[in-house]
Motif scaffolding. Structure first.
Motif, PDB file in Angstrom:
ATOM      1  N   MET A 203       0.844  -1.184   0.000  1.00 10.06           N
ATOM      2  CA  MET A 203       0.000   0.000   0.000  1.00 10.06           C
ATOM      3  C   MET A 203       0.879   1.233   0.000  1.00 10.06           C
TER       4      MET A 203
ATOM      5  N   VAL B 101      -3.611   4.066  -1.333  1.00  7.40           N
ATOM      6  CA  VAL B 101      -3.827   3.526  -2.665  1.00  7.40           C
ATOM      7  C   VAL B 101      -2.866   2.371  -2.905  1.00  7.40           C
ATOM      8  N   PRO B 102      -3.253   1.464  -3.786  1.00  2.00           N
ATOM      9  CA  PRO B 102      -2.296   0.419  -4.154  1.00  2.00           C
ATOM     10  C   PRO B 102      -1.237   1.024  -5.075  1.00  2.00           C
ATOM     11  N   PRO B 103      -0.084   0.389  -5.162  1.00  4.72           N
ATOM     12  CA  PRO B 103       0.970   0.962  -6.008  1.00  4.72           C
ATOM     13  C   PRO B 103       0.547   1.094  -7.463  1.00  4.72           C
ATOM     14  N   THR B 104      -0.431   0.313  -7.860  1.00  3.33           N
ATOM     15  CA  THR B 104      -0.872   0.406  -9.250  1.00  3.33           C
ATOM     16  C   THR B 104      -1.601   1.714  -9.527  1.00  3.33           C
ATOM     17  N   SER B 105      -1.972   2.423  -8.482  1.00  9.73           N
ATOM     18  CA  SER B 105      -2.730   3.650  -8.710  1.00  9.73           C
ATOM     19  C   SER B 105      -1.863   4.879  -8.791  1.00  9.73           C
TER      20      SER B 105
END
Lengths: 636, 396
Positions: free
Chosen positions: A609, A617-621
């Protein structure tokens, strides 16, 4: 140091290699020597074979006519090649210079592919002009000669070339130091003349040969003169044309200066306020990063205090603080820089016949390059500078100067306030919700955001324990530890070596970050990746606290292409422990390279996170935030 | 205090008891699946004080499989499900209007998702609001949604639905209308539109997921999800040939109910006990689950056992599809299973359990995003990482 510098520039051929490669052939050389013959006479046979792309590592004396230099061949054995042509190659080589060259050659991770010929400028230029055909002439092995010789040269070689060398060096020095206009002009003219001459000759092979011989004789190839920068540039251009893969890489705008790119380095140096000595034995993969001998810059800067008229004292002070390490940590550096800019803007007045927007932008630009010389910018600072420049550019023309200045002043204040201070508060607010009673939190290094989280959680009366993991050489964790213990938080202190042991009992890992890149990679203090990976394998969630202004749209997959090198001495010596300083005295050994990386990149897989001012947010965001809010960051 | 007391639940079930007792015989042809009935709850050896109202409602709904339920479901699917609502709205004649009551009246319809019920209730708040300024209205709305959220904190979709509604209704230029009444009517309009969108979500999801169901496939389903049922129903109606494995879905045996529904559609169904998931995973082509909530990481919170199934499917490289309406997207970010307050629910083991034995009564678990393949939502078919993207765009 100058003497060192000059040779370095000379040994230009460089291929910018990205990723992993075994050793570069120092002489990647390359031009596709169609007529190797010319070169042979002048050069030593081994040299020749080195020049062949495939042959990098082959020691056989057989001359293999190097094929068209396709991909810059990376000869695996850089070291070997150095040893191959030992002293015999060039008795003439100047001592000082030899090692520099060696350093340079090895140091420049990237050996320009094309490179080519450092040898004569003429060639390069010619080559450039006349496409492939001319290449042969130029290419040649000369290059290899040049490079090899220096390398081969053992440190002792003193000699004829020395004076030349020195001479050159002094010239270059003068250029750098004094750089009077007249002098520069003279230089330029000389260069131009040289170029013209070279061009004229360029096509002719004989000329090439002669040059070769010349270069062979004077170990140090002509390029050592200032001209070389021009040459190099030219050769580089040419090089770019040839190997397509390299080419592509070059076309991509480089986010940072590549320090193995001689011509740029040279140019940058000329502009530099801070004189730096580059460290010599730099580690293979990291030659594109700047590394300087510690301690060389500070005294000089101090002595020049009164000469730095263009530099605002506030900026100067911040620069010195960066240099000395007095200010460190992403937020602190960024705030200090912005405040210095505020001062500078306050004292700024538009010179006659200039407009504020333009002049101030260049002014800020010059401050920034000064700061870069003191210490490479962090990504967060880059973002802040982008913001400031944007604000300056967006100033309405109708504003009077004082209004514009107050505008900027308050903009900077707002940036500091909103993007850093309030952002941290929001982060703390979010992060605290993830701490529950009985947790064991592991922190690594010292991050201001993480520290605030811990302190706030403690204020809220949560019952938790903290494991502070630290690492040599900075031992920043101790300071954090002291503050935590001071407030009554139960702590455990350990070094990163014990991470796999201590991870059993940990329930959450909190990390800070210097930056988060848009593929979710967390760019942070070296060792962070290790901690995150261990935590991941123990199924411990890893939470990264990072303000959104530190997000960057760049994508980075490893810690190599962009990083910062610290002082190598601090890892080879333990302060105050004479008994274990076994490396004393071997620092200068050419076969010892010390690597003190400052940052590393943690792949997003290991991050559970990212806590930012936009929430958890997740790292993908990260790219979403970068995309959605970049405008806001720049304009506010 | 938002934890419902046991007595409340008992009262509630007594109200529902009449239809329930009547129906099981005719709908559940095989005698095996006795729906979770009131006596079970009464006999529960581990009396629980904090039982999740959300799961309680679901249990209540699920126990009632009636023909009129089916009729309602049909109505909901076919037309805009506005038949019942009108009757329910004007409940407030003399007594003061209460969101909770309103919400509960909506919630009685088994077909209406909790979030949609909340949205309807909030729309009613706007309608009944006596406020004369925009600010007042907003404050009142916020109060109502807070009380709704507090009423049952274990329902993620309720919380998410309220938040979304607030977002959707208030973040609008409508608020700048100079005339309060027009602004208010505009808000009501928006609220209704939002309610409608939410109602249609299931239909949209069913359409989107048809591409993923191919002839001859075997689908493993866990729990009873109205969306998943809708998906399967649509597939069956479009003459796809597939078979479904239903887990039993202890403790409330929702799988039995689903298998029942599917049997009616002539879909071949096989019932599995929950622990047979790994055993049958070989034959399964895809896993379909619903979700109680979709969290920021892209993971889902769903009925206990979903995580287990996702893990098994992941290790056997079977795709796991989640069908969830976008109003279930919640700004939550659990790091692990214990990171959220548990939603408890009574479990009936059929035999008395010694008091010294502890019973895990959590009703949900959290499935991390790396075990999910795709999410079918009314926003489209998303990978788990897009959830956060959508949430950021919605809330920030």
């Amino acid at each position: 140091m100058d003497s060192r510098r000059a040779p370095r520039t000379a040994s230009d051929p460089k291929v910018r290699k990205v990723g992993f490669f075994t050793a570069p052939p120092d002489h990647s050389l390359s031009g596709p020597p169609d007529h190797p013959i010319f070169s042979f006479p002048t050069s030593h046979p081994p040299v020749v074979d080195n020049s062949s792309p495939s042959a990098g590592n082959s020691l056989s004396p057989v001359m293999i006519p190097p094929p068209r230099h396709s991909s810059a061949t990376l000869s695996p054995l850089r070291r070997d090649s150095a040893e191959l042509f030992p002293p015999s190659a060039s008795p003439t080589s100047p001592a000082s210079f030899s090692d520099d060259v060696a350093a340079a050659v090895m140091g420049r991770g990237a050996v320009a592919a094309s490179s080519s010929l450092p040898g004569g400028l003429g060639f390069d230029i010619a080559a450039v002009k006349s496409a492939a055909s001319s290449v042969p002439a130029s290419g040649l092995t000369t290059v290899s000669v040049v490079n090899n010789l220096p390398m081969g040269i053992s440190e002792k070689g003193g000699g004829v070339a020395v004076e030349m060398q020195n001479d050159q060096s002094t010239r270059s020095k003068s250029l750098k130091e004094k750089t009077t206009k007249a002098e520069r002009r003279a230089l330029q003219e000389a260069q131009r003349a040289a170029k013209a001459a070279a061009k004229a000759e360029g096509g002719k092979t004989p000329a090439a040969a002669s040059v070769n011989t010349k270069s062979a004789k004077s170990v140090k190839p002509p390029p050592s003169q200032k001209n070389d920068s021009a040459t190099v540039a030219a050769s580089e251009k040419k090089g770019g044309d040839r190997p397509p893969e390299k080419d592509r890489k070059k076309e991509v705008p480089q986010p940072r200066m590549q320090y193995d790119d001689k011509s740029r380095v040279e140019k940058a140096k000329r502009r530099a306020v801070v004189k730096q000595t580059e460290a010599r034995n730099r580690v293979e993969l990291f030659r594109h990063l700047p590394q300087y001998e510690r301690g060389t810059q500070l005294p000089e800067l101090e002595s020049k205090f009164f000469e730095l008229d263009p530099m605002h004292p506030a900026v100067y002070k911040v620069g010195l603080q960066y240099l000395s390490g007095e200010i460190c940590g992403g937020n602190a550096r960024c705030i200090a820089m912005l405040q210095a800019f505020q001062e500078a803007i306050k004292d700024y007045s538009t010179p006659p016949e200039k407009t504020l927007t333009r002049d101030l932008t260049t002014k800020i630009g010059s401050y920034v390059s000064f700061l870069i010389e003191c210490r490479p910018l962090s990504i967060s600072m880059g973002n802040a500078i982008r913001f400031l420049k944007n604000r300056i550019a967006k100033l309405p023309l109708s504003l009077s100067e004082s209004e514009a200045k107050t505008n900027l002043h308050s903009d900077i204040d707002r940036f500091i306030n909103e993007k850093i201070i309030i952002a941290d508060k929001v982060i703390v607010k979010h992060a605290v919700t993830k701490i529950s009673d009985g947790d064991v939190l592991l922190v690594y290094g010292s991050s201001s955001a993480v520290e605030m989280v811990l302190l706030h959680a403690h204020e809220l009366g949560k019952q938790f324990r903290v494991v502070v993991v630290d690492s040599r050489p900075k031992l920043e964790g101790q300071l954090l530890l002291r503050r935590l213990v001071g407030t009554g938080i139960n702590c455990t202190y350990t070094h990163i070596n014990a991470i796999s042991y201590i991870m059993h009992e940990v329930t959450r890992v909190f990390l800070g970050a210097s930056s988060v890149l848009s593929n979710g990679t967390v760019y942070s203090r070296v060792g962070t990746a290790c901690v995150a990976m261990v935590a991941h394998s123990f199924h411990v969630p890893v939470l990264v606290c990072c303000e959104a202004y530190k997000f960057h749209e760049r994508v980075q997959l490893d810690s190599i292409c962009s990083n910062e090198l610290g002082d190598p001495d601090v890892i080879s010596k333990v302060h105050g422990r004479e008994d274990i300083n076994f490396l004393d005295g071997s620092d200068n050994s050419a076969i010892l390279q010390l690597l003190n990386l400052i940052y590393d990149a943690t792949p997003s897989d290991y991050v559970s996170m990212i806590i930012t001012d936009y929430g958890m947010v997740p790292p993908t965001s990260v790219p979403v935030i970068v995309r959605e809010y970049r405008r806001e960051h720049l304009w506010i | 205090m938002w934890w419902r007391s046991a007595s409340f639940i008992l009262d509630k079930q007594q109200n529902d008891a009449v239809p329930k007792l009547r129906n099981p015989p005719d709908t559940l042809t095989p005698p095996s699946p006795p729906p979770l009935s009131m006596p079970d709850t009464l006999r529960n050896p581990n009396p629980q004080n904090n039982i999740s109202a959300y799961y309680q409602t679901r249990a209540a709904h699920h126990a009632v499989v009636t023909s009129d339920w089916l009729a309602q479901a049909q109505a909901a699917v076919g037309s805009d499900p506005d038949g019942a609502p009108e009757t329910a709205v004007p409940t407030v004649a003399g007594k003061p209007f209460s969101v909770i009551d309103e919400f509960n009246s909506w919630r009685k319809q088994p077909d209406l998702a909790e979030a949609v019920a909340a949205i309807r209730a909030l729309a009613a708040v706007i309608r009944n609001c006596q406020a004369t300024t925009m600010m007042e209205l907003e404050i009142e709305l916020r109060k109502a949604s807070d009380s709704l959220k507090l009423w049952d904190t274990t329902s993620i979709s309720l919380t998410a639905g309220c938040d979304l509604f607030m977002r959707y209704v208030t973040r609008t230029s409508a608020l700048e209308y100079e005339d309060f009444n027009s602004a208010k009517s505009r808000l009501i309009e928006r609220a209704e539109k939002f309610g409608e969108i939410s109602c249609k979500a299931r239909r949209i999801i069913a359409m989107l997921s048809q591409d993923f169901i191919f002839d001859g496939c075997t689908i493993l389903v866990h729990g009873f999800s109205r969306v998943v049922l809708e998906v399967l129903k649509t597939a069956a109606q479009s003459k796809k040939l597939f078979r479904v494995f239903c887990t039993e879905g202890r403790p409330d045996r929702t799988g039995l109910r689903l298998s029942n529904e599917l049997a009616k559609l002539d879909v071949p169904v096989k019932l599995l006990i929950d622990s047979a998931v790994a055993y049958t995973m070989d034959e399964v082509d895809m896993v379909f689950v619903g979700a109680d909530g979709v969290v920021e990481s892209g993971g889902i919170i769903n009925m206990m056992g979903t995580y287990l199934i996702a893990l098994v499917a992941h290790s056997m490289n079977k795709p796991v599809y989640v069908a969830a309406e976008s109003y279930k997207f919640a700004r939550l970010y659990p790091l692990d299973q214990k990171d959220m307050g548990p939603a408890l629910r009574p479990i009936d083991f059929g035999v008395p359990i010694p008091s010294k034995v502890e019973v895990e009564t959590s009703a949900w678990d959290y499935t991390p995003p790396q075990y999910l393949t795709l999410l079918f939502t009314d926003l489209g078919v998303l990978t788990p990482s897009v959830v956060s993207d959508e949430l950021i765009q919605l809330y920030l």
